[in-house]
Design a protein around this motif. Structure first.
Motif, short mmCIF file in Angstrom:
data_model
loop_
_atom_site.label_atom_id
_atom_site.label_comp_id
_atom_site.label_asym_id
_atom_site.label_seq_id
_atom_site.Cartn_x
_atom_site.Cartn_y
_atom_site.Cartn_z
N GLN A 266 96.52 -44.63 40.87
CA GLN A 266 95.98 -45.96 41.24
C GLN A 266 95.14 -46.53 40.10
O GLN A 266 95.27 -47.71 39.75
N GLU B 73 95.33 -45.79 36.93
CA GLU B 73 96.21 -46.12 35.80
C GLU B 73 96.95 -47.44 36.05
O GLU B 73 97.08 -48.26 35.14
N ASP B 74 97.43 -47.63 37.27
CA ASP B 74 98.14 -48.88 37.58
C ASP B 74 97.23 -50.10 37.39
O ASP B 74 97.64 -51.12 36.83
N GLU C 178 97.75 -53.07 34.61
CA GLU C 178 97.86 -54.48 35.02
C GLU C 178 96.80 -55.34 34.31
O GLU C 178 97.10 -56.41 33.76
N ARG D 162 103.07 -47.33 28.44
CA ARG D 162 103.31 -47.90 29.78
C ARG D 162 102.84 -49.35 29.87
O ARG D 162 103.42 -50.14 30.61
#
Ligand code: LER
Ligand code: MN
Length: 274
Positions: free
Chosen positions: A126, A128-129, A133, A174
Protein backbone atom coordinates in the motif's frame (compact mmCIF):
# COMPACT_ATOMS: atom_id res chain seq x y z
CA UNK A 1 32.34 17.05 -10.97
CA UNK A 2 31.51 20.13 -8.88
CA UNK A 3 31.25 20.58 -5.12
CA UNK A 4 28.43 22.19 -3.18
CA UNK A 5 27.46 22.52 0.47
CA UNK A 6 24.02 22.17 2.07
CA UNK A 7 22.60 25.42 3.49
CA UNK A 8 19.24 26.82 4.63
CA UNK A 9 17.57 30.13 5.37
CA UNK A 10 17.84 31.63 8.86
CA UNK A 11 14.25 30.57 9.65
CA UNK A 12 15.13 26.88 9.28
CA UNK A 13 14.56 24.81 12.43
CA UNK A 14 17.58 23.75 14.53
CA UNK A 15 17.40 20.17 13.23
CA UNK A 16 17.50 21.19 9.52
CA UNK A 17 20.37 19.15 8.19
CA UNK A 18 22.70 21.85 6.85
CA UNK A 19 26.15 23.30 7.45
CA UNK A 20 25.24 27.01 7.45
CA UNK A 21 22.03 29.02 7.84
CA UNK A 22 21.09 32.40 6.40
CA UNK A 23 21.50 32.69 2.63
CA UNK A 24 23.76 35.73 2.53
CA UNK A 25 26.18 34.48 5.18
CA UNK A 26 26.17 30.94 3.72
CA UNK A 27 26.86 32.00 0.15
CA UNK A 28 29.69 34.31 1.19
CA UNK A 29 31.34 31.51 3.17
CA UNK A 30 30.74 28.85 0.52
CA UNK A 31 32.56 31.01 -2.02
CA UNK A 32 35.33 31.88 0.43
CA UNK A 33 35.93 28.19 1.20
CA UNK A 34 36.15 27.21 -2.49
CA UNK A 35 32.78 25.56 -3.09
CA UNK A 36 31.26 25.81 -6.57
CA UNK A 37 27.66 25.87 -5.41
CA UNK A 38 25.10 25.53 -2.65
CA UNK A 39 22.32 23.03 -2.04
CA UNK A 40 19.25 24.84 -0.71
CA UNK A 41 17.30 23.00 2.00
CA UNK A 42 13.79 24.46 1.79
CA UNK A 43 10.30 23.98 3.18
CA UNK A 44 8.46 25.78 0.39
CA UNK A 45 9.41 27.95 -2.58
CA UNK A 46 8.44 31.00 -0.46
CA UNK A 47 11.51 30.46 1.73
CA UNK A 48 13.50 32.16 -1.03
CA UNK A 49 13.47 35.68 -2.46
CA UNK A 50 14.38 34.74 -6.04
CA UNK A 51 15.74 38.15 -7.04
CA UNK A 52 17.91 38.40 -3.93
CA UNK A 53 19.16 34.83 -4.39
CA UNK A 54 20.10 35.50 -8.00
CA UNK A 55 21.97 38.65 -6.93
CA UNK A 56 23.93 36.73 -4.29
CA UNK A 57 24.72 33.86 -6.68
CA UNK A 58 26.07 36.34 -9.23
CA UNK A 59 27.98 38.30 -6.60
CA UNK A 60 29.71 35.18 -5.25
CA UNK A 61 29.90 33.31 -8.59
CA UNK A 62 28.07 30.30 -7.21
CA UNK A 63 25.38 28.00 -8.60
CA UNK A 64 22.49 26.23 -6.91
CA UNK A 65 23.34 22.51 -7.19
CA UNK A 66 19.96 21.17 -6.04
CA UNK A 67 16.95 21.97 -3.87
CA UNK A 68 16.43 19.55 -1.00
CA UNK A 69 13.17 19.01 0.82
CA UNK A 70 13.81 17.49 4.26
CA UNK A 71 11.80 20.29 5.90
CA UNK A 72 8.68 19.39 3.87
CA UNK A 73 8.62 16.26 6.00
CA UNK A 74 10.17 17.53 9.24
CA UNK A 75 8.38 20.91 9.49
CA UNK A 76 5.22 20.59 7.37
CA UNK A 77 4.62 16.90 8.17
CA UNK A 78 3.83 16.16 4.50
CA UNK A 79 4.88 13.02 2.64
CA UNK A 80 4.06 11.04 -0.49
CA UNK A 81 2.58 7.95 1.19
CA UNK A 82 0.17 9.85 3.46
CA UNK A 83 -3.04 7.80 3.80
CA UNK A 84 -5.11 11.02 3.49
CA UNK A 85 -5.59 11.99 -0.18
CA UNK A 86 -5.89 15.68 0.81
CA UNK A 87 -2.44 15.58 2.42
CA UNK A 88 -1.01 13.92 -0.69
CA UNK A 89 -2.51 16.74 -2.78
CA UNK A 90 -0.86 19.20 -0.42
CA UNK A 91 2.58 17.63 -0.78
CA UNK A 92 2.16 17.62 -4.56
CA UNK A 93 1.37 21.38 -4.44
CA UNK A 94 4.45 22.08 -2.30
CA UNK A 95 6.62 20.07 -4.71
CA UNK A 96 5.09 21.92 -7.67
CA UNK A 97 6.17 25.21 -6.10
CA UNK A 98 9.66 23.86 -5.42
CA UNK A 99 9.78 22.53 -9.00
CA UNK A 100 9.11 26.04 -10.32
CA UNK A 101 12.06 27.27 -8.27
CA UNK A 102 14.30 24.34 -9.32
CA UNK A 103 13.45 25.09 -12.97
CA UNK A 104 15.39 28.36 -12.57
CA UNK A 105 17.91 27.17 -9.98
CA UNK A 106 19.78 23.93 -10.62
CA UNK A 107 17.09 21.78 -12.23
CA UNK A 108 17.28 19.11 -9.50
CA UNK A 109 14.81 18.46 -6.67
CA UNK A 110 15.61 15.91 -3.96
CA UNK A 111 13.13 13.67 -2.17
CA UNK A 112 14.45 12.51 1.18
CA UNK A 113 12.09 11.55 3.96
CA UNK A 114 9.21 13.35 2.20
CA UNK A 115 8.83 10.14 0.18
CA UNK A 116 6.99 8.80 3.23
CA UNK A 117 7.06 5.51 5.07
CA UNK A 118 5.16 2.30 5.75
CA UNK A 119 2.82 3.46 8.51
CA UNK A 120 1.32 1.30 11.26
CA UNK A 121 -1.64 -0.50 9.70
CA UNK A 122 -0.35 0.07 6.16
CA UNK A 123 1.17 -2.81 4.16
CA UNK A 124 4.45 -2.29 2.28
CA UNK A 125 2.50 -2.74 -0.98
CA UNK A 126 0.00 0.00 0.00
CA UNK A 127 2.79 2.42 0.92
CA UNK A 128 4.66 1.64 -2.31
CA UNK A 129 1.53 2.16 -4.43
CA UNK A 130 0.94 5.58 -2.82
CA UNK A 131 4.62 6.46 -3.26
CA UNK A 132 4.48 5.49 -6.96
CA UNK A 133 1.27 7.43 -7.62
CA UNK A 134 2.47 10.63 -5.88
CA UNK A 135 5.94 10.42 -7.45
CA UNK A 136 4.40 10.04 -10.92
CA UNK A 137 2.26 13.18 -10.38
CA UNK A 138 5.32 15.17 -9.28
CA UNK A 139 7.55 13.83 -12.08
CA UNK A 140 4.91 14.64 -14.72
CA UNK A 141 4.68 18.23 -13.48
CA UNK A 142 8.48 18.49 -13.30
CA UNK A 143 8.96 17.05 -16.81
CA UNK A 144 7.25 20.12 -18.31
CA UNK A 145 9.79 22.32 -16.48
CA UNK A 146 12.82 20.16 -17.33
CA UNK A 147 13.35 19.36 -13.64
CA UNK A 148 14.69 16.00 -12.46
CA UNK A 149 13.37 14.49 -9.24
CA UNK A 150 15.89 12.56 -7.12
CA UNK A 151 15.04 9.80 -4.66
CA UNK A 152 17.58 9.52 -1.85
CA UNK A 153 17.87 6.13 -0.13
CA UNK A 154 17.95 6.86 3.63
CA UNK A 155 19.04 4.49 6.39
CA UNK A 156 16.62 2.32 8.37
CA UNK A 157 16.96 4.36 11.57
CA UNK A 158 15.34 7.34 9.85
CA UNK A 159 12.78 5.74 7.50
CA UNK A 160 11.45 2.31 6.50
CA UNK A 161 10.90 2.88 2.77
CA UNK A 162 13.84 2.84 0.29
CA UNK A 163 16.87 2.25 2.50
CA UNK A 164 19.43 1.25 -0.13
CA UNK A 165 20.25 1.82 -3.78
CA UNK A 166 18.86 -1.55 -4.99
CA UNK A 167 15.48 -0.82 -3.39
CA UNK A 168 15.56 2.68 -4.88
CA UNK A 169 16.30 1.34 -8.36
CA UNK A 170 13.41 -1.20 -8.11
CA UNK A 171 10.90 1.47 -7.12
CA UNK A 172 12.18 3.88 -9.77
CA UNK A 173 11.56 1.21 -12.41
CA UNK A 174 7.99 0.87 -11.16
CA UNK A 175 7.43 4.65 -11.23
CA UNK A 176 8.65 4.57 -14.83
CA UNK A 177 9.45 8.23 -15.41
CA UNK A 178 12.61 9.36 -17.27
CA UNK A 179 13.05 12.48 -15.12
CA UNK A 180 13.45 10.44 -11.95
CA UNK A 181 16.92 9.54 -10.66
CA UNK A 182 18.75 8.37 -7.57
CA UNK A 183 20.71 10.48 -5.11
CA UNK A 184 23.08 8.26 -3.16
CA UNK A 185 24.28 9.57 0.19
CA UNK A 186 27.44 7.70 1.17
CA UNK A 187 26.59 8.07 4.88
CA UNK A 188 23.39 6.07 4.35
CA UNK A 189 25.10 3.68 1.90
CA UNK A 190 27.73 2.91 4.52
CA UNK A 191 24.91 1.59 6.74
CA UNK A 192 22.68 -0.05 4.14
CA UNK A 193 24.47 -1.04 0.91
CA UNK A 194 26.60 -4.18 1.01
CA UNK A 195 29.39 -2.45 -0.93
CA UNK A 196 29.41 1.28 -1.66
CA UNK A 197 31.59 1.21 -4.78
CA UNK A 198 29.82 -1.75 -6.40
CA UNK A 199 26.44 -0.19 -5.72
CA UNK A 200 27.51 3.12 -7.31
CA UNK A 201 28.72 1.29 -10.42
CA UNK A 202 25.67 -0.99 -10.62
CA UNK A 203 23.28 1.99 -10.58
CA UNK A 204 25.47 4.34 -12.63
CA UNK A 205 22.72 5.16 -15.14
CA UNK A 206 20.35 6.36 -12.38
CA UNK A 207 22.78 8.48 -10.32
CA UNK A 208 22.36 12.22 -10.91
CA UNK A 209 23.84 13.71 -7.72
CA UNK A 210 25.60 12.53 -4.58
CA UNK A 211 25.71 13.51 -0.89
CA UNK A 212 29.08 13.20 0.81
CA UNK A 213 29.69 12.76 4.55
CA UNK A 214 31.98 10.43 6.44
CA UNK A 215 30.88 7.31 8.36
CA UNK A 216 30.20 9.40 11.49
CA UNK A 217 28.47 12.12 9.44
CA UNK A 218 31.34 14.50 10.05
CA UNK A 219 33.30 16.08 7.18
CA UNK A 220 34.82 13.57 4.73
CA UNK A 221 38.22 12.57 6.12
CA UNK A 222 37.04 12.62 9.75
CA UNK A 223 35.70 9.04 9.81
CA UNK A 224 36.53 5.65 8.30
CA UNK A 225 34.72 5.75 4.96
CA UNK A 226 36.90 4.84 1.95
CA UNK A 227 36.65 7.93 -0.28
CA UNK A 228 39.27 6.54 -2.70
CA UNK A 229 36.78 3.75 -3.43
CA UNK A 230 33.91 6.27 -3.72
CA UNK A 231 35.77 8.44 -6.26
CA UNK A 232 37.21 5.49 -8.17
CA UNK A 233 33.73 3.98 -8.46
CA UNK A 234 32.13 7.29 -9.47
CA UNK A 235 34.76 7.54 -12.22
CA UNK A 236 33.99 4.00 -13.39
CA UNK A 237 30.30 4.94 -13.31
CA UNK A 238 31.07 7.94 -15.53
CA UNK A 239 29.55 10.34 -13.00
CA UNK A 240 29.90 14.02 -13.89
CA UNK A 241 27.38 15.75 -11.65
CA UNK A 242 27.41 17.57 -8.33
CA UNK A 243 28.78 16.18 -5.10
CA UNK A 244 27.28 17.94 -2.09
CA UNK A 245 28.60 18.15 1.46
CA UNK A 246 25.79 17.27 3.88
CA UNK A 247 27.41 16.86 7.28
CA UNK A 248 26.93 17.69 10.94
CA UNK A 249 28.20 21.22 11.60
CA UNK A 250 30.77 19.97 14.13
CA UNK A 251 32.94 20.98 15.84
CA UNK A 252 31.49 24.18 14.35
CA UNK A 253 30.06 24.99 10.89
CA UNK A 254 33.14 26.81 9.55
CA UNK A 255 35.61 24.15 10.67
CA UNK A 256 33.42 21.35 9.29
CA UNK A 257 32.99 23.10 5.92
CA UNK A 258 36.70 23.87 5.72
CA UNK A 259 37.68 20.27 6.53
CA UNK A 260 35.28 18.94 3.90
CA UNK A 261 36.52 21.31 1.18
CA UNK A 262 40.17 20.62 2.02
CA UNK A 263 39.59 16.87 1.74
CA UNK A 264 37.27 16.73 -1.30
CA UNK A 265 38.37 19.61 -3.60
CA UNK A 266 41.79 18.04 -4.43
CA UNK A 267 39.99 14.78 -5.26
CA UNK A 268 37.62 16.64 -7.58
CA UNK A 269 40.59 18.34 -9.27
CA UNK A 270 42.36 15.03 -9.92
CA UNK A 271 39.01 13.53 -10.99
CA UNK A 272 38.75 16.18 -13.69
CA UNK A 273 42.27 15.34 -14.96
CA UNK A 274 41.56 11.61 -15.37
C1 LER B 1 18.83 14.07 3.73
O1 LER B 1 19.67 14.38 2.65
C2 LER B 1 19.40 13.01 4.53
O2 LER B 1 20.44 12.47 4.22
C3 LER B 1 18.65 12.58 5.71
O3 LER B 1 19.41 11.68 6.47
C4 LER B 1 18.25 13.73 6.59
O4 LER B 1 17.49 13.21 7.61
MN1 MN C 1 21.59 13.09 2.42
Amino acid sequence: MKLSVAIAGDQAPPDAFVVWRGFENSLRKAAEFGYHGVELALKTADDVDRRKLLGLLNQYRLEVSCISTGQVFAVLGLYFTHPDAGKRDEVVRVFEGLTELAADFGGLLNVGRARGFIAAGQSPAQAEDLFIETTQRICDYAAGRKVTILIEPVNRYEINLVNNMDEGACLLARVGRPNLGLMPDVFHMNIEDSHIGESLIRHANLIKYIHLADSNRLAPGQGHLDFDDVFESLARAGFDGWASIEILPRPDPDTAARQAAAFILPRIESYARR
